[in-house]
Design a protein around this motif. Structure first.
Motif, short mmCIF file in Angstrom:
data_model
loop_
_atom_site.label_atom_id
_atom_site.label_comp_id
_atom_site.label_asym_id
_atom_site.label_seq_id
_atom_site.Cartn_x
_atom_site.Cartn_y
_atom_site.Cartn_z
N ILE B 90 -10.70 4.00 -36.33
CA ILE B 90 -9.67 4.85 -36.89
C ILE B 90 -10.05 6.31 -36.70
O ILE B 90 -11.21 6.69 -36.88
N GLY B 91 -9.09 7.12 -36.31
CA GLY B 91 -9.30 8.56 -36.28
C GLY B 91 -8.41 9.19 -37.34
O GLY B 91 -7.23 8.87 -37.42
N TYR B 92 -8.99 10.04 -38.19
CA TYR B 92 -8.23 10.61 -39.29
C TYR B 92 -7.86 12.07 -38.99
O TYR B 92 -8.68 12.83 -38.49
N ILE B 93 -6.64 12.41 -39.35
CA ILE B 93 -6.23 13.81 -39.27
C ILE B 93 -5.68 14.18 -40.65
O ILE B 93 -4.90 13.42 -41.23
N ASN B 163 -14.00 8.77 -30.57
CA ASN B 163 -14.53 7.45 -30.27
C ASN B 163 -13.46 6.49 -29.75
O ASN B 163 -13.61 5.27 -29.89
N ASN B 164 -12.41 7.03 -29.15
CA ASN B 164 -11.33 6.19 -28.64
C ASN B 164 -10.82 5.20 -29.66
O ASN B 164 -10.85 3.98 -29.43
N PRO B 165 -10.35 5.68 -30.80
CA PRO B 165 -9.92 4.74 -31.85
C PRO B 165 -8.65 4.01 -31.44
O PRO B 165 -7.91 4.49 -30.59
N SER B 166 -8.41 2.86 -32.07
CA SER B 166 -7.14 2.18 -31.80
C SER B 166 -6.02 2.77 -32.65
O SER B 166 -4.86 2.64 -32.31
N ILE B 167 -6.42 3.38 -33.76
CA ILE B 167 -5.41 3.92 -34.67
C ILE B 167 -5.72 5.37 -34.98
O ILE B 167 -6.88 5.72 -35.23
N ILE B 168 -4.69 6.20 -34.96
CA ILE B 168 -4.84 7.56 -35.48
C ILE B 168 -4.02 7.63 -36.75
O ILE B 168 -2.83 7.30 -36.76
N LEU B 169 -4.67 8.01 -37.84
CA LEU B 169 -3.98 8.15 -39.11
C LEU B 169 -3.87 9.63 -39.43
O LEU B 169 -4.88 10.33 -39.46
N ALA B 170 -2.67 10.08 -39.65
CA ALA B 170 -2.49 11.50 -39.92
C ALA B 170 -1.68 11.67 -41.19
O ALA B 170 -0.58 11.16 -41.30
N ASP B 171 -2.27 12.33 -42.18
CA ASP B 171 -1.55 12.56 -43.44
C ASP B 171 -1.03 14.00 -43.45
O ASP B 171 -1.82 14.93 -43.53
#
Ligand SMILES: Nc1ncnc2c1ncn2[C@@H]1O[C@H](COP(=O)(O)OP(=O)(O)O)[C@@H](O)[C@H]1O
Ligand SMILES: [Mg+2]
Lengths: 216, 242
Positions: B90-93, B163-171
């Protein structure tokens, strides 16, 4: 697929060093507390070492000089261990120092809640956070304790020189002085680490949701 | 492949126990999100978007119900696996960018790679590439304080991709940005999701997001109000002022 999460030591040192530099003034104040406490400890111990050695010579004129300088010597005394009052003052100063460090480190943790939370979102383990804080404290401890120990030792040396005259230099017990200064140094690093323990645990326990909190 | 579910949320509720009262924020959410989609979670402020976002991202635990990422129940993961998930999957924004202030743009981007065990040289190489990909060539040595809001959010996007995440989560990724900078970030996210097939899930009340979304999940008062696909959206966009 190996599920590996790491933080190399070199990187931890680098991050800790940067954090100290970024809050240089705060770090300086924290370190200064340590310098004062450690130099007081070092000063007291080295002064006793010197006086002890003078007493051990058995030379009545040196004993006279010691008594004139405020040392309580009873007939038959062979060593001048710190008086209970003196020990009490030293303990107290070290205690105040630790409380000061805890306070400063707690402030630093609170200030960095978002940063810590973000690191956890990026995958940091609890022990990385502890390690970063301990590393910072170790660096501050090293700087403060070495400076304080040497400062205290030199002050004690100069004070003795001034009180007892330059003729007594030959009497100075260098080995005992070295041991006292080293002990003060190690104590200082210990205090610094002791002071960061609780704040570091608080930081590590912090939940990553904290990073998300938007202050209205 | 496009049918594969990456996130599945079943019967998730979340209560906050404030001592005297218990606030029920999520009241039973069921969701399925397909791999590679650009999904917006829309709803008014206080409707529980961020709370849901935290559940999906493994940042907080639901009171009831389950969240599956790639069909793995994240409540079953230990601290180590959870950290791995946050680091690699997961990548967080964040709305507030959340760059590490004492680190340069490049160091911010390489930090997740360091955690993932990438050797320093490779991490720096990839970090530079990501920074130029988000349009920040030559800014790698700048600290966050020396960058504008939009630029900081670009660094955050690069960091989320590290890290080439499968999901980007952006709040609320555009919540602290002005109109045009917000649009830039949105199109950047859209472009990345198209080029790399990354699933983007973004919680927002910014209607600019509607244009790029494959799916919009409307949340109201802790429940899913309705789910709209892209096709339906285009028909309704004209009257989307509510
Ligand atoms: N940690 C918390 N403790 C208590 N109440 C919370 C907490 N987090 C969120 N809430 C409440 O949950 C509701 C939804 O919040 P949130 O998920 O942030 O909404 P949104 O992101 O849609 O604006 C709000 O009424 C908020 O006050
Ligand atoms: Mg929110």
């Amino acid at each position: 697929m190996r599920r590996l999460i790491v933080l190399p030591w070199k990187k931890s040192v680098e991050i800790a060093y940067k954090s100290i530099r970024a809050r240089f003034f705060r770090s300086l104040v924290t370190t200064l507390t340590l310098v004062l406490a450690v130099s007081f400890l070092s000063f007291s111990q080295v002064s006793i070492d010197i006086a002890d050695k003078m007493l051990a010579t058995g030379d009545p004129s040196l004993c006279q000089m010691l008594m004139r300088c405020g040392y309580d010597i009873l007939p038959g005394d062979t060593s001048l261990a710190a008086s209970p009052k003196q020990r009490w003052i030293i303990t107290l100063s070290l205690l105040v120092c630790v409380v000061g460090i805890i306070n400063a480190q707690l402030m630093s943790v609170t200030e960095r809640f978002r940063e810590i939370g973000t690191m956890k979102c990026l995958g940091a383990l609890d022990r990385f956070i502890v390690r970063l804080f301990v590393m910072e404290a170790a660096m501050q401890g090293f700087a403060g304790a070495s400076f304080g120990a040497v400062l205290g030792g030199i002050s004690a040396f100069l004070a003795a020189l001034f009180r007892f005259g330059p003729d007594t230099i030959s009497l100075f017990p260098w080995q005992a002085i070295f041991v006292s200064v080293s002990t003060a140094f190690v104590t200082g690093i210990g205090l610094s680490l002791l002071g960061v323990l609780y704040p570091a645990i608080i930081a590590a326990r912090m939940q990553p949701v904290e990073a998300m909190r938007v202050e209205q | 492949m496009s049918e594969k579910l990456i996130v599945r949320v079943t019967g998730v509720t979340k209560d906050f126990d404030l001592g005297k009262i218990v606030v029920k924020v999520l009241k039973g959410i069921d969701l399925e999100i397909e791999t590679g989609k650009y999904v917006s979670i829309m709803g008014p402020s206080g409707s529980g978007k961020s709370t849901l976002f935290n559940m999906i991202g493994g940042l907080d635990k639901p009171t009831q119900g389950k969240v599956f990422i790639d069909e793995v129940d994240i409540a079953q993961l230990d601290a180590y696996e959870l950290a791995w998930l946050r680091c690699r999957k997961i990548g967080y924004i964040f709305q507030t960018f959340n760059l590490i202030p004492v680190m340069t743009a490049l160091e911010n981007v390489t930090l997740p790679m360091t955690f993932a065990g990438t050797p320093n040289e490779a991490a720096v190489h990839r970090g530079m590439k990501l920074l130029s990909q988000v349009g920040l060539e030559g800014r790698h040595g700048h600290k966050p304080a020396e960058l504008s809001g939009g630029q900081q959010q670009r660094v955050a996007v690069a960091r989320a991709l590290a890290n080439n995440p499968s999901i980007i989560l952006a709040d609320e990724p555009t919540g602290n940005l002005d109109l045009s900078t917000g649009e830039e970030i949105i199109s950047l996210l859209k472009q990345l999701s198209q080029e790399q097939g990354t699933t983007v899930i973004s919680a927002t009340h910014d209607f600019k997001m509607l244009n790029v979304s494959d799916q919009v999940i409307w949340i109201r008062d802790g429940r899913v109000d309705k789910i709209q696909e892209r096709a339906e959206l285009e028909i309704h966009t004209g009257g989307m002022s509510s």
